[in-house]
Motif scaffolding. Structure first.
Motif, PDB file in Angstrom:
ATOM      1  N   PHE A   1     -10.192  43.505   5.269  1.00 41.15           N
ATOM      2  CA  PHE A   1      -9.910  42.705   4.084  1.00 41.15           C
ATOM      3  C   PHE A   1      -9.836  43.633   2.876  1.00 41.15           C
ATOM      4  CE2 PHE A   1     -12.315  40.110   7.042  1.00 41.15           C
ATOM      5  CZ  PHE A   1     -11.692  38.880   7.023  1.00 41.15           C
ATOM      6  N   ASP A   2      -8.748  43.566   2.137  1.00 40.32           N
ATOM      7  CA  ASP A   2      -8.627  44.300   0.874  1.00 40.32           C
ATOM      8  C   ASP A   2      -8.770  43.300  -0.273  1.00 40.32           C
ATOM      9  OD1 ASP A   2      -8.247  46.620   2.229  1.00 40.32           O
ATOM     10  OD2 ASP A   2      -6.096  46.781   1.832  1.00 40.32           O
ATOM     11  N   PHE A   3      -9.790  43.525  -1.119  1.00 42.48           N
ATOM     12  CA  PHE A   3     -10.080  42.599  -2.209  1.00 42.48           C
ATOM     13  C   PHE A   3      -9.751  43.223  -3.553  1.00 42.48           C
ATOM     14  CE2 PHE A   3     -13.193  41.508   1.147  1.00 42.48           C
ATOM     15  CZ  PHE A   3     -12.810  40.204   1.381  1.00 42.48           C
ATOM     16  N   ASN A   4      -9.237  42.400  -4.461  1.00 43.07           N
ATOM     17  CA  ASN A   4      -9.035  42.811  -5.841  1.00 43.07           C
ATOM     18  C   ASN A   4     -10.395  42.829  -6.533  1.00 43.07           C
ATOM     19  OD1 ASN A   4      -8.628  42.413  -8.805  1.00 43.07           O
ATOM     20  ND2 ASN A   4      -6.472  42.480  -8.237  1.00 43.07           N
ATOM     21  N   LEU A   5     -10.848  44.006  -6.949  1.00 38.62           N
ATOM     22  CA  LEU A   5     -12.205  44.144  -7.467  1.00 38.62           C
ATOM     23  C   LEU A   5     -12.401  43.365  -8.765  1.00 38.62           C
ATOM     24  CD1 LEU A   5     -14.981  45.376  -7.213  1.00 38.62           C
ATOM     25  CD2 LEU A   5     -14.115  47.457  -8.308  1.00 38.62           C
ATOM     26  N   LEU A   6     -11.426  43.365  -9.646  1.00 40.49           N
ATOM     27  CA  LEU A   6     -11.560  42.653 -10.917  1.00 40.49           C
ATOM     28  C   LEU A   6     -11.709  41.153 -10.688  1.00 40.49           C
ATOM     29  CD1 LEU A   6     -11.556  42.651 -13.994  1.00 40.49           C
ATOM     30  CD2 LEU A   6      -9.054  42.580 -13.927  1.00 40.49           C
ATOM     31  N   LYS A   7     -10.876  40.581  -9.813  1.00 40.57           N
ATOM     32  CA  LYS A   7     -10.970  39.150  -9.524  1.00 40.57           C
ATOM     33  C   LYS A   7     -12.265  38.816  -8.787  1.00 40.57           C
ATOM     34  CE  LYS A   7      -5.986  38.252  -9.415  1.00 40.57           C
ATOM     35  NZ  LYS A   7      -4.835  37.780  -8.594  1.00 40.57           N
ATOM     36  N   LEU A   8     -12.722  39.747  -7.953  1.00 36.04           N
ATOM     37  CA  LEU A   8     -13.979  39.539  -7.237  1.00 36.04           C
ATOM     38  C   LEU A   8     -15.157  39.473  -8.207  1.00 36.04           C
ATOM     39  CD1 LEU A   8     -15.695  39.415  -4.669  1.00 36.04           C
ATOM     40  CD2 LEU A   8     -15.582  41.907  -4.546  1.00 36.04           C
ATOM     41  N   LEU A   9     -15.220  40.425  -9.138  1.00 33.70           N
ATOM     42  CA  LEU A   9     -16.303  40.421 -10.127  1.00 33.70           C
ATOM     43  C   LEU A   9     -16.201  39.209 -11.047  1.00 33.70           C
ATOM     44  CD1 LEU A   9     -16.396  44.203 -11.124  1.00 33.70           C
ATOM     45  CD2 LEU A   9     -17.911  42.991  -9.551  1.00 33.70           C
ATOM     46  N   GLU A  10     -14.977  38.773 -11.308  1.00 29.38           N
ATOM     47  CA  GLU A  10     -14.788  37.575 -12.132  1.00 29.38           C
ATOM     48  C   GLU A  10     -15.311  36.347 -11.405  1.00 29.38           C
ATOM     49  OE1 GLU A  10     -11.133  35.083 -14.277  1.00 29.38           O
ATOM     50  OE2 GLU A  10     -10.715  36.760 -12.930  1.00 29.38           O
ATOM     51  N   ALA A  11     -15.045  36.259 -10.096  1.00 31.43           N
ATOM     52  CA  ALA A  11     -15.521  35.116  -9.311  1.00 31.43           C
ATOM     53  C   ALA A  11     -17.043  35.086  -9.227  1.00 31.43           C
ATOM     54  CB  ALA A  11     -14.920  35.173  -7.900  1.00 31.43           C
ATOM     55  N   LEU A  12     -17.673  36.252  -9.232  1.00 33.86           N
ATOM     56  CA  LEU A  12     -19.131  36.336  -9.175  1.00 33.86           C
ATOM     57  C   LEU A  12     -19.783  36.255 -10.548  1.00 33.86           C
ATOM     58  CD1 LEU A  12     -19.483  39.148  -6.479  1.00 33.86           C
ATOM     59  CD2 LEU A  12     -19.923  36.708  -6.196  1.00 33.86           C
ATOM     60  N   ARG A  13     -19.004  36.054 -11.592  1.00 32.90           N
ATOM     61  CA  ARG A  13     -19.479  35.976 -12.978  1.00 32.90           C
ATOM     62  C   ARG A  13     -20.177  37.263 -13.409  1.00 32.90           C
ATOM     63  NH1 ARG A  13     -16.629  32.228 -12.220  1.00 32.90           N
ATOM     64  NH2 ARG A  13     -16.920  30.067 -12.871  1.00 32.90           N
TER      65      ARG A  13
ATOM     66  N   HIS B   1      -8.963  30.467   0.923  1.00 32.35           N
ATOM     67  CA  HIS B   1     -10.421  30.403   0.781  1.00 32.35           C
ATOM     68  C   HIS B   1     -10.972  31.536  -0.077  1.00 32.35           C
ATOM     69  CE1 HIS B   1     -11.335  27.677   4.477  1.00 32.35           C
ATOM     70  NE2 HIS B   1     -10.249  27.313   3.853  1.00 32.35           N
ATOM     71  N   LEU B   2     -10.267  32.661  -0.103  1.00 33.85           N
ATOM     72  CA  LEU B   2     -10.735  33.830  -0.844  1.00 33.85           C
ATOM     73  C   LEU B   2      -9.696  34.170  -1.920  1.00 33.85           C
ATOM     74  CD1 LEU B   2     -11.850  35.982   2.221  1.00 33.85           C
ATOM     75  CD2 LEU B   2     -13.314  34.579   0.763  1.00 33.85           C
ATOM     76  N   PRO B   3      -9.825  33.654  -3.137  1.00 37.23           N
ATOM     77  CA  PRO B   3      -8.802  33.875  -4.177  1.00 37.23           C
ATOM     78  C   PRO B   3      -8.673  35.328  -4.618  1.00 37.23           C
ATOM     79  CG  PRO B   3     -10.752  32.813  -5.095  1.00 37.23           C
ATOM     80  CD  PRO B   3     -10.932  32.819  -3.615  1.00 37.23           C
ATOM     81  N   PHE B   4      -9.657  36.155  -4.307  1.00 36.60           N
ATOM     82  CA  PHE B   4      -9.620  37.568  -4.682  1.00 36.60           C
ATOM     83  C   PHE B   4      -9.113  38.462  -3.562  1.00 36.60           C
ATOM     84  CE2 PHE B   4     -13.832  35.702  -4.138  1.00 36.60           C
ATOM     85  CZ  PHE B   4     -14.187  36.192  -2.893  1.00 36.60           C
ATOM     86  N   LEU B   5      -8.712  37.862  -2.424  1.00 37.24           N
ATOM     87  CA  LEU B   5      -8.160  38.625  -1.306  1.00 37.24           C
ATOM     88  C   LEU B   5      -6.714  38.981  -1.602  1.00 37.24           C
ATOM     89  CD1 LEU B   5      -8.458  39.704   1.630  1.00 37.24           C
ATOM     90  CD2 LEU B   5      -7.722  37.445   2.404  1.00 37.24           C
ATOM     91  N   GLN B   6      -6.329  40.263  -1.382  1.00 37.23           N
ATOM     92  CA  GLN B   6      -4.956  40.665  -1.657  1.00 37.23           C
ATOM     93  C   GLN B   6      -4.213  41.159  -0.407  1.00 37.23           C
ATOM     94  OE1 GLN B   6      -5.172  43.724  -4.632  1.00 37.23           O
ATOM     95  NE2 GLN B   6      -6.487  45.063  -3.421  1.00 37.23           N
ATOM     96  N   MET B   7      -4.941  41.567   0.641  1.00 41.50           N
ATOM     97  CA  MET B   7      -4.271  42.003   1.873  1.00 41.50           C
ATOM     98  C   MET B   7      -5.244  41.901   3.042  1.00 41.50           C
ATOM     99  SD  MET B   7      -2.204  45.560   2.689  1.00 41.50           S
ATOM    100  CE  MET B   7      -3.620  46.558   3.133  1.00 41.50           C
ATOM    101  N   ILE B   8      -4.703  41.631   4.244  1.00 39.51           N
ATOM    102  CA  ILE B   8      -5.521  41.534   5.440  1.00 39.51           C
ATOM    103  C   ILE B   8      -4.700  41.997   6.642  1.00 39.51           C
ATOM    104  CG2 ILE B   8      -4.870  39.118   5.808  1.00 39.51           C
ATOM    105  CD1 ILE B   8      -7.642  38.640   6.956  1.00 39.51           C
ATOM    106  N   TYR B   9      -5.346  42.681   7.575  1.00 38.33           N
ATOM    107  CA  TYR B   9      -4.682  43.060   8.827  1.00 38.33           C
ATOM    108  C   TYR B   9      -5.740  43.280   9.898  1.00 38.33           C
ATOM    109  CZ  TYR B   9      -5.785  47.902   7.429  1.00 38.33           C
ATOM    110  OH  TYR B   9      -6.412  49.054   7.039  1.00 38.33           O
ATOM    111  N   LEU B  10      -5.293  43.349  11.171  1.00 37.70           N
ATOM    112  CA  LEU B  10      -6.191  43.457  12.322  1.00 37.70           C
ATOM    113  C   LEU B  10      -6.042  44.822  12.985  1.00 37.70           C
ATOM    114  CD1 LEU B  10      -5.491  39.957  13.940  1.00 37.70           C
ATOM    115  CD2 LEU B  10      -7.154  40.529  12.157  1.00 37.70           C
ATOM    116  N   ILE B  11      -7.154  45.301  13.546  1.00 38.34           N
ATOM    117  CA  ILE B  11      -7.190  46.569  14.273  1.00 38.34           C
ATOM    118  C   ILE B  11      -7.758  46.300  15.663  1.00 38.34           C
ATOM    119  CG2 ILE B  11      -8.172  48.903  14.365  1.00 38.34           C
ATOM    120  CD1 ILE B  11      -8.237  48.922  11.349  1.00 38.34           C
ATOM    121  N   GLY B  12      -7.122  46.844  16.702  1.00 37.48           N
ATOM    122  CA  GLY B  12      -7.561  46.636  18.064  1.00 37.48           C
ATOM    123  C   GLY B  12      -8.708  47.560  18.469  1.00 37.48           C
ATOM    124  N   PRO B  13      -9.253  47.386  19.689  1.00 39.15           N
ATOM    125  CA  PRO B  13     -10.342  48.249  20.163  1.00 39.15           C
ATOM    126  C   PRO B  13      -9.955  49.724  20.247  1.00 39.15           C
ATOM    127  CG  PRO B  13     -10.158  46.266  21.511  1.00 39.15           C
ATOM    128  CD  PRO B  13      -8.959  46.297  20.632  1.00 39.15           C
TER     129      PRO B  13
END
Length: 290
Positions: free
Chosen positions: A121-133, A42-54
């Protein structure tokens, strides 16, 4: 990199709202790996994801588009939340940084999962800006340009090695054999080696800045330094050629001395031009840094 960061700063609020809405609207299921994997589709600019507990410790592996890293499970992440008020926490987005794994410019969005934990969520900034035109970038053209630069740089390396080996061969031939025009052959060897080293400098800079890695600041300064080095090598080669011409004229017909003078005058003008070029580029770099 500088242009990317400037675009992010100008549109930071809109980018944060976009990411927050995308994450909240898609309602990803983080209970299993299959649900987490849907975030990447769903998020083509997402490059890494992980969870943190309370307890602010990592409860899941680092998930990448291809593969995962389980060695990070149980890592203490409390230092990331040292300056954040967790009582009313919903989302938080970092400033741009260079990702320690991918080496790309990135931003991180941290959201609460509703159960006291957090999702990172870790996003690739270049791909994110590209997706937002917000920036023009074409990945296929970038790969094509990379191949062209790699091919051109490698060919220049081969040419430089050929010139250096040819100069060494010419010098060795003169050294071991008696030649009628020994001085001419020695000068020819020096010119070949000098040009070979200049071309190698050009190839090295192309491969470093355009193929192996890219750094905007280094690339900008590297282009100016490269052109300066190349001009110096050309000036040295022409100076040697001028000296050889003058020697030939003095040993032969003095009527050609005017041509030697014009050649030396041309080299002198190139030296003056190089000094002016160095002055202008130094001023430009200082103005850009300001």
């Amino acid at each position: 990199m500088k242009r990317i960061v400037n675009q992010f700063r100008q549109h930071r609020h809109a980018i944060e709202m976009f990411l927050r809405n995308r994450v909240e609207d898609d309602r990803f299921n983080f209970e299993d790996e299959a649900g987490i994997r849907t975030a990447f589709s769903h998020l083509p600019f997402l490059q890494m994801i992980y969870l943190i507990g309370p307890d602010l410790k990592q409860t899941s592996p680092n998930y990448y588009r291809r593969g995962r890293d389980v060695t990070r499970v149980g890592t203490d992440k409390s230092h990331y939340f040292a300056n954040i008020n967790l009582e009313n926490f919903s989302t938080y987005m970092t400033s741009p940084y260079i990702h320690h794994i991918t080496g790309d410019s990135s931003v991180t969005l941290v959201t609460a999962d509703g159960e006291g934990g957090f999702v990172v969520f870790d996003f690739n900034l270049l791909k994110l800006l590209e997706a937002l035109r917000l920036i023009e970038h074409n990945s296929r053209f970038e790969r094509f340009k990379l191949i062209v630069y790699a091919l051109g740089g490698s060919t220049l390396v081969a040419v430089s090695l050929f010139l250096i080996l040819y100069g060494a061969y010419t010098f060795a031939y003169v050294f071991f054999h008696t030649a009628d025009a020994m001085l001419h052959e020695v000068f020819k060897a020096i010119i070949a080696i000098t040009l070979g080293m200049a071309i190698f400098d050009l190839a090295k800079t192309i491969l470093e800045n355009e193929v192996m890695y890219k750094n905007a600041g280094r690339q900008r300064e590297g282009q100016y330094a490269l052109l300066g080095k190349f001009l110096v090598s050309i000036i040295i080669a022409l100076s040697i050629e001028s000296l050889m011409v003058v020697f030939k004229i003095t040993l032969g017909d003095y009527t050609g001395m005017g041509y030697g003078f014009l050649l030396l005058l041309g080299v002198t003008l190139m030296i003056v031009g190089l000094g002016w070029f160095d002055y202008l580029t130094t001023r430009r770099v200082l103005d850009e840094d300001k």
